[in-house]
Design an enzyme around this catalytic site. Sequence first.
Site, PDB file in Angstrom:
ATOM      1  N   ILE A 193       0.853  -1.200   0.000  1.00 54.61           N
ATOM      2  CA  ILE A 193       0.000   0.000   0.000  1.00 54.61           C
ATOM      3  C   ILE A 193       0.887   1.249   0.000  1.00 54.61           C
ATOM      4  CG2 ILE A 193      -1.805   1.271   1.230  1.00 54.61           C
ATOM      5  CD1 ILE A 193      -2.760  -1.426   2.371  1.00 54.61           C
TER       6      ILE A 193
ATOM      7  N   ASP B  27      -6.262  -0.240   9.776  1.00 57.25           N
ATOM      8  CA  ASP B  27      -6.652  -1.658   9.740  1.00 57.25           C
ATOM      9  C   ASP B  27      -7.805  -1.898   8.769  1.00 57.25           C
ATOM     10  OD1 ASP B  27      -4.732  -2.272  11.567  1.00 57.25           O
ATOM     11  OD2 ASP B  27      -6.093  -2.752  13.223  1.00 57.25           O
TER      12      ASP B  27
ATOM     13  N   GLU C  78       1.749  -4.229   5.559  1.00 56.40           N
ATOM     14  CA  GLU C  78       0.746  -3.858   4.546  1.00 56.40           C
ATOM     15  C   GLU C  78       1.162  -4.375   3.181  1.00 56.40           C
ATOM     16  OE1 GLU C  78       3.730  -2.003   3.920  1.00 56.40           O
ATOM     17  OE2 GLU C  78       2.542  -0.321   3.118  1.00 56.40           O
TER      18      GLU C  78
HETATM   19  P1  GH3 Z   1       5.388   3.385   0.746  1.00 48.87           P
HETATM   20  O1  GH3 Z   1       4.508   4.020  -0.251  1.00 48.87           O
HETATM   21  O2  GH3 Z   1       6.823   3.607   0.469  1.00 48.87           O
HETATM   22  O3  GH3 Z   1       5.066   1.944   0.916  1.00 48.87           O
HETATM   23  O4  GH3 Z   1       5.076   4.120   2.115  1.00 48.87           O
HETATM   24  P2  GH3 Z   1       4.469   3.491   3.412  1.00 48.87           P
HETATM   25  O5  GH3 Z   1       4.142   4.607   4.336  1.00 48.87           O
HETATM   26  O6  GH3 Z   1       3.346   2.573   3.092  1.00 48.87           O
HETATM   27  O7  GH3 Z   1       5.663   2.592   3.868  1.00 48.87           O
HETATM   28  P3  GH3 Z   1       6.268   2.207   5.248  1.00 48.87           P
HETATM   29  O8  GH3 Z   1       6.859   0.863   5.068  1.00 48.87           O
HETATM   30  O9  GH3 Z   1       7.166   3.305   5.730  1.00 48.87           O
HETATM   31  O10 GH3 Z   1       5.070   2.093   6.268  1.00 48.87           O
HETATM   32  C1  GH3 Z   1       4.248   1.008   6.318  1.00 48.87           C
HETATM   33  C2  GH3 Z   1       3.288   1.249   7.433  1.00 48.87           C
HETATM   34  O11 GH3 Z   1       2.338   0.188   7.533  1.00 48.87           O
HETATM   35  C3  GH3 Z   1       3.969   1.304   8.768  1.00 48.87           C
HETATM   36  C4  GH3 Z   1       3.178   0.392   9.658  1.00 48.87           C
HETATM   37  O12 GH3 Z   1       2.867   0.967  10.885  1.00 48.87           O
HETATM   38  C5  GH3 Z   1       1.942   0.141   8.863  1.00 48.87           C
HETATM   39  N1  GH3 Z   1       1.355  -1.141   9.169  1.00 48.87           N
HETATM   40  C6  GH3 Z   1       1.910  -2.357   9.035  1.00 48.87           C
HETATM   41  N2  GH3 Z   1       1.033  -3.319   9.428  1.00 48.87           N
HETATM   42  C7  GH3 Z   1      -0.098  -2.668   9.823  1.00 48.87           C
HETATM   43  C8  GH3 Z   1      -1.363  -3.115  10.333  1.00 48.87           C
HETATM   44  O13 GH3 Z   1      -1.623  -4.291  10.524  1.00 48.87           O
HETATM   45  N3  GH3 Z   1      -2.281  -2.176  10.602  1.00 48.87           N
HETATM   46  C9  GH3 Z   1      -2.016  -0.835  10.413  1.00 48.87           C
HETATM   47  N4  GH3 Z   1      -2.995   0.030  10.690  1.00 48.87           N
HETATM   48  N5  GH3 Z   1      -0.852  -0.408   9.947  1.00 48.87           N
HETATM   49  C10 GH3 Z   1       0.101  -1.309   9.653  1.00 48.87           C
HETATM   50 MG    MG Z   2       3.659   0.900   1.947  1.00 52.50          MG
HETATM   51 MG    MG Z   3       5.679  -1.889   3.354  1.00 50.60          MG
END
Ligand code: GH3
Ligand code: MG
Ligand code: MG
Length: 317
Positions: free
Chosen positions: A192, A208, A234
């Site tokens: 995402i 979520d 994600e």
């Molecule tokens: P990019 O376009 O580069 O992918 O930016 P991004 O912000 O999506 O990338 P980044 O990897 O920096 O952040 C991913 C975020 O996803 C950080 C983390 O807190 C969030 N995340 C991961 N798993 C979950 C989840 O189960 N629920 C929620 N609400 N957030 C989640």
């Molecule tokens: Mg991402």
């Molecule tokens: Mg990611």
Amino acid sequence: VANEATREAAGTTEPVRILIVDDDRAMRDYIAQAAEESGYQAVKAENWSEAVQRFRESRPDLVLLDVMMPGIDGYKMARMLKTEARERFVPIILLTALEDVESKRRGMAAGADDFLTKPVSPVELQIRLSSMLRIKALADALGQANARLAELAVTDPLTGLANRRALNEQIEREWSRARRYERPLGFLILDIDHFKVVNDSFGHAVGDQVLQRVSQVVRQTVRTTDMAARFGGEELVVLAPETGTEACRLMGERVREAVAASDNPGTPRVTVSIGVSSTEIEGLTRAAELVESGDQALYRAKHAGRNRVEVGRKPGS
Ligand code: GH3
Ligand code: MG
Ligand code: MG
């Protein structure tokens, strides 16, 4: 009461069915009546082929089986019914004429669960039925609990998709199958875009929900033979048997567009970046390289501006 409670716990409300197999009509009717007086539903069969037919159509909870029947050995019949039942535990009580050790030994070897010696008193019959059915109810409840645990072990709780463990196992199986039969195997990985912003601006709970929505869109967009899984965080993946690189890219485009078009109240729209790969890419020697190739393509999709699909390359290029 314990019996009923266990059956209820196992989600069964149907009447308990007992299949009575005996070539002697008077005996069949006598046993059937005793069973029915205890509240069970009696199903009768007088020979082997009828027994198999009734067994299949009425799915009895227990079988009372006469050992001495013309044309077929009761022990053999017991073994065949056990095979027919497969995973289901269907107790078999053998009706023997003699109280001899050898016939009990043979019956046990054939898979029978208990014995009753003719003539059978109604009270004795009712006691044995209820005790055997209690064991069956416990076995059924245990079987259902195990099935539920097995399901949980391979499911991601938030998205309902397959989890990483299930993916790891499936990808190895599909990789081997694809190689053995020289069939293509496709892989898609999506992430995402700017998901952190969603969490930061709307809160984790909304994040979520967005993740759940994207998962649902993915599952609805891919084929039922494809496996959709949560890779972590994600990032979601799709394992697509019989799918080459170009077909995978098209699948990626469909997923990308469907995600971008989807919304639900109170949550922001999001886009996804996607990397695809397949066994058609030259130089891949392991399942892990299929994943790596897709992951590198995803990385390029992010760098090229997000909300796009990139195709994997040969390793080292
Ligand atoms: P990019 O376009 O580069 O992918 O930016 P991004 O912000 O999506 O990338 P980044 O990897 O920096 O952040 C991913 C975020 O996803 C950080 C983390 O807190 C969030 N995340 C991961 N798993 C979950 C989840 O189960 N629920 C929620 N609400 N957030 C989640
Ligand atoms: Mg991402
Ligand atoms: Mg990611």
